[in-house]
Design an enzyme around this catalytic site. Sequence first.
Site, short mmCIF file in Angstrom:
data_model
loop_
_atom_site.label_atom_id
_atom_site.label_comp_id
_atom_site.label_asym_id
_atom_site.label_seq_id
_atom_site.Cartn_x
_atom_site.Cartn_y
_atom_site.Cartn_z
CB CYS A 53 -57.55 31.33 -39.60
SG CYS A 53 -59.46 30.38 -39.91
CB CYS A 172 -68.81 6.68 -51.77
SG CYS A 172 -67.76 6.86 -50.52
CB CYS A 175 -65.95 8.72 -52.68
SG CYS A 175 -65.97 6.88 -52.42
#
Length: 359
Positions: A53, A172, A175
């Site tokens: 997974c 951001c 970011c």
Amino acid sequence: MSRSRICLAFATLALFLLSSALADDVVILTEDNFEKEVGLDRAALVEFYAPWCGHCKKLTPEYEKLAGSFKKAKSVLIGKVDCDEHKSLCSKYGVSGYPTIQWFPKGSLEPKKYEGARNAEALAEFVNNEGGTNVKIAAVPSNVVVLSSDNFIEIVLDETKDVLVEFYAPWCGHCKSLAPTYEKVATAFKLENDVVVANLDADKYKDLAEKYGVSGYPTLKFFPKNNKAGEDYDGGRDLDDFVTFINEKSGTSRDVKGELTSKAGILTELDSLVKEFVSAGSEEKKAVFARIEEEVEKLQGSTARYGKIYLKAAKSCMDKGADYAKNEIQRLERILAKSISSAKADEFSLKKNILHAFA
């Protein structure tokens, strides 16, 4: 028993003990031990996972960080169950997708499903709230070099270094999403003296961002040894993409875990001489060895270091016989399978790679 064999026995024992000491802090739960560990005198957070997974693999470092932080908390167990191996146990607790994380209070086998974020900090907050603990996630030192106006020139414009720079802004979202991957990039190349993975707060140091034409975040620029004007990085933002890019640009040979690949240390300019050396007779070997020695003396930088390993391997092959390279490779593979420092793993991997040319 000879002194050399006694030394080897002690070295093997030391490596075994070190491996045990560095064992995973996550408790491995099975159908045999589940009710001996869970539902008794301590609470438990349990991850039900499958080895294949992708989301489980992504969670692994965070979950291990959580377990490492809680290993001294005697009232809480951090465990995991392999649902491929223990299907009936996972079915018993209603697991239908991976990873499923459940909380088992002290003295209970009636779980509460965890629905929060899959990072160590969020998991720790949940465990502290449910278990009455007050454990904080241990801070992990970053391998990303933090740039400022004070050190930018010294680090980025160093003509002996290849430097990847992320210009970011603290607010951001993209970011923030990139940050964990970027940290892994820095970690993968932390042992490469000529490669630097760095970032700069472009909101704080606007003048530097403007100087290099940064208008959006994150902006990534590569500053190779031979071009300190900088080049835009336009590649993908997965770990594989960054690692491939740096390897191609810097001539390094790292994988995503920071381990050396099978290409590391191999010098194509010595390949033909090594082939001659391997096929030569005992007397001819000495003449080819002298030619290898001459070529190695011409090498510089990291290639000079690899050249010395070639020379040592050739010398050992002459002194110890035709089976030396094969036997030494097997010995090194046994050591590399143990838990050893990254620096030692690099040393042994380089030697093993180069010995393959002599085998």
